[in-house]
Design an enzyme around this catalytic site. Structure first.
Site, PDB file in Angstrom:
ATOM      1  N   GLU A  36      10.056 -23.504  -6.647  1.00 13.56           N
ATOM      2  CA  GLU A  36      10.363 -23.344  -5.231  1.00 13.56           C
ATOM      3  C   GLU A  36      11.830 -23.696  -4.996  1.00 13.56           C
ATOM      4  O   GLU A  36      12.165 -24.881  -4.851  1.00 13.56           O
ATOM      5  CB  GLU A  36       9.479 -24.262  -4.382  1.00 13.56           C
ATOM      6  CG  GLU A  36       7.993 -24.025  -4.550  1.00 13.56           C
ATOM      7  CD  GLU A  36       7.194 -24.491  -3.345  1.00 13.56           C
ATOM      8  OE1 GLU A  36       6.530 -23.647  -2.748  1.00 13.56           O
ATOM      9  OE2 GLU A  36       7.257 -25.679  -3.010  1.00 13.56           O
ATOM     10  N   ASN A  60      -0.036 -24.092   1.047  1.00 12.41           N
ATOM     11  CA  ASN A  60       0.335 -25.482   1.324  1.00 12.41           C
ATOM     12  C   ASN A  60       0.549 -25.600   2.825  1.00 12.41           C
ATOM     13  O   ASN A  60       1.550 -25.103   3.346  1.00 12.41           O
ATOM     14  CB  ASN A  60       1.627 -25.817   0.558  1.00 12.41           C
ATOM     15  CG  ASN A  60       2.168 -27.189   0.907  1.00 12.41           C
ATOM     16  OD1 ASN A  60       1.493 -27.979   1.586  1.00 12.41           O
ATOM     17  ND2 ASN A  60       3.379 -27.493   0.469  1.00 12.41           N
ATOM     18  N   SER A  79       9.329 -18.862   1.227  1.00 15.62           N
ATOM     19  CA  SER A  79       9.383 -17.685   2.110  1.00 15.62           C
ATOM     20  C   SER A  79       8.600 -16.488   1.581  1.00 15.62           C
ATOM     21  O   SER A  79       8.999 -15.342   1.789  1.00 15.62           O
ATOM     22  CB  SER A  79      10.839 -17.300   2.404  1.00 15.62           C
ATOM     23  OG  SER A  79      11.477 -18.340   3.119  1.00 15.62           O
ATOM     24  N   LYS A 129       1.199 -28.206   4.466  1.00 14.91           N
ATOM     25  CA  LYS A 129       2.137 -29.290   4.813  1.00 14.91           C
ATOM     26  C   LYS A 129       1.539 -30.121   5.958  1.00 14.91           C
ATOM     27  O   LYS A 129       0.326 -30.319   5.968  1.00 14.91           O
ATOM     28  CB  LYS A 129       3.509 -28.695   5.157  1.00 14.91           C
ATOM     29  CG  LYS A 129       4.011 -27.755   4.041  1.00 14.91           C
ATOM     30  CD  LYS A 129       5.420 -27.314   4.202  1.00 14.91           C
ATOM     31  CE  LYS A 129       5.792 -26.387   3.046  1.00 14.91           C
ATOM     32  NZ  LYS A 129       7.178 -25.961   3.072  1.00 14.91           N
ATOM     33  N   HIS A 159       6.606 -31.960  -4.619  1.00 12.44           N
ATOM     34  CA  HIS A 159       7.187 -30.958  -3.710  1.00 12.44           C
ATOM     35  C   HIS A 159       8.583 -31.428  -3.292  1.00 12.44           C
ATOM     36  O   HIS A 159       8.823 -32.622  -3.119  1.00 12.44           O
ATOM     37  CB  HIS A 159       6.290 -30.785  -2.480  1.00 12.44           C
ATOM     38  CG  HIS A 159       6.666 -29.588  -1.664  1.00 12.44           C
ATOM     39  ND1 HIS A 159       7.749 -29.606  -0.808  1.00 12.44           N
ATOM     40  CD2 HIS A 159       6.143 -28.342  -1.594  1.00 12.44           C
ATOM     41  CE1 HIS A 159       7.852 -28.403  -0.246  1.00 12.44           C
ATOM     42  NE2 HIS A 159       6.897 -27.623  -0.710  1.00 12.44           N
ATOM     43  N   GLU A 213      10.023 -31.434  -0.567  1.00 14.03           N
ATOM     44  CA  GLU A 213      10.058 -32.230   0.666  1.00 14.03           C
ATOM     45  C   GLU A 213       9.731 -33.691   0.372  1.00 14.03           C
ATOM     46  O   GLU A 213      10.284 -34.603   0.994  1.00 14.03           O
ATOM     47  CB  GLU A 213       9.091 -31.613   1.700  1.00 14.03           C
ATOM     48  CG  GLU A 213       9.666 -30.309   2.245  1.00 14.03           C
ATOM     49  CD  GLU A 213       8.646 -29.287   2.696  1.00 14.03           C
ATOM     50  OE1 GLU A 213       7.455 -29.626   2.849  1.00 14.03           O
ATOM     51  OE2 GLU A 213       9.056 -28.124   2.889  1.00 14.03           O
ATOM     52  N   GLY A 257      10.987 -22.088   3.887  1.00 11.19           N
ATOM     53  CA  GLY A 257      11.000 -22.055   5.347  1.00 11.19           C
ATOM     54  C   GLY A 257      12.223 -21.397   5.955  1.00 11.19           C
ATOM     55  O   GLY A 257      12.473 -21.540   7.157  1.00 11.19           O
TER      56      GLY A 257
HETATM   57  P1  13P Z   1       7.373 -21.490   3.010  1.00 10.33           P
HETATM   58  O1  13P Z   1       6.416 -20.461   2.439  1.00 10.33           O
HETATM   59  O2  13P Z   1       7.083 -21.842   4.434  1.00 10.33           O
HETATM   60  O3  13P Z   1       8.801 -21.095   2.767  1.00 10.33           O
HETATM   61  O4  13P Z   1       7.119 -22.845   2.181  1.00 10.33           O
HETATM   62  C1  13P Z   1       7.073 -22.806   0.802  1.00 10.33           C
HETATM   63  C2  13P Z   1       6.598 -24.118   0.306  1.00 10.33           C
HETATM   64  O5  13P Z   1       7.283 -25.107   0.389  1.00 10.33           O
HETATM   65  C3  13P Z   1       5.233 -24.170  -0.261  1.00 10.33           C
HETATM   66  O6  13P Z   1       5.017 -25.371  -0.917  1.00 10.33           O
END
Ligand code: 13P
Length: 244
Positions: free
Chosen positions: A161, A10, A206, A12, A91, A93, A167
């Site tokens: 997640e 992803n 992560s 983003k 997601h 976010e 992150g």
């Molecule tokens: P990270 O791998 O950067 O922690 O992000 C995970 C994520 O949100 C994938 O959708």
């Protein structure tokens, strides 16, 4: 039952036309025994699909309507026409930044599946919810609200997640991931019957080359959804290799 693993990236709100050069080495890491995918920003889907036609490309969101007065939104057919084969919905976010509800996530996943895309439905608890001992209750409630009835092993993927692991460089313990994925599997079987055993459950948050092998070999971890470490082939390819 061991399911065929899926390792999805992803991107983003990261990437550019120049960054699509990373896809060459990622596509070269493909293997007969697992699936890989990259979900770049929507503006890059067509160019990504053209550059690597054998690498499945996904979107990061979709609208539940086929068309209409929804400024800035993209429909499933638009994404498919651009070359997407998958779409991430719900997601954390987007649940946070755009106040998306379980019902909206379910509507998006339902539209995605009806339109021929694989829907990756994301769920996960916050740190406060985990500290309060509510992680499994929160995630199963999100599943009950956002898993589409039409979901099958082919058309639906769940991504667990934990919000606090995204992150941050932090991950849950192996035991906590195993417990959560077992709880998700049980809930999927309640919601989807026999089909629930065939839906892949990805871990995300992560994931990096140094922890991928141990995370990917936990029972009921059927792959990974990778953020930061999917941006560079030098990080993402070792994660794909760990799933082989
Ligand atoms: P990270 O791998 O950067 O922690 O992000 C995970 C994520 O949100 C994938 O959708």
């Amino acid at each position: 039952m061991a399911l065929r693993k899926l390792v999805a990236g992803n991107w983003k709100m990261n990437g550019s036309l120049a960054a699509l050069a990373e896809l060459d080495a990622i596509a070269a890491a493909a293997s007969d025994n697992l699936d890989i995918a990259i979900c770049p920003p929507a503006t890059l889907i067509a160019a990504a699909a053209a550059r690597q036609p054998t690498l499945p490309i996904g979107a990061q969101d979709c609208h539940w309507n086929a068309s209409g007065a929804h400024t800035g939104c993209l429909s499933v057919n638009m994404l498919r026409e651009a070359g997407a084969q998958l779409v991430i919905v719900g997601h954390s976010e987007r649940r946070t930044d755009n106040h998306e509800t379980d019902a909206e996530v379910k509507a998006k996943a339902t539209a995605a599946i009806a339109g021929g895309l694989i829907a990756i439905v994301c769920v996960g608890e916050t740190e406060a919810q985990r500290d309060a001992g509510q992680a499994v209750a929160v995630v199963t409630s999100q599943l009950r609200g956002s898993v589409p009835e039409a979901g099958t092993g082919e058309s639906l993927v769940i991504a667990y997640e934990p919000v606090w692991a995204i992150g941050t460089g932090r991950t849950p313990t192996i035991a906590d991931v195993a417990d959560m994925h077992a709880a998700i599997r049980k809930c999927l079987s309640e919601l989807l019957g026999n089909e629930g055993a065939k839906v892949r459950i990805l871990y995300g948050g992560s994931v990096k080359p140094s922890n991928a092998a141990e995370l990917l070999h936990i029972p009921d971890v059927d792959g990974a959804l990778v953020g930061g470490a999917s941006l560079k082939a030098t990080d993402f390819v070792p994660i794909i290799d760990a799933a082989k």
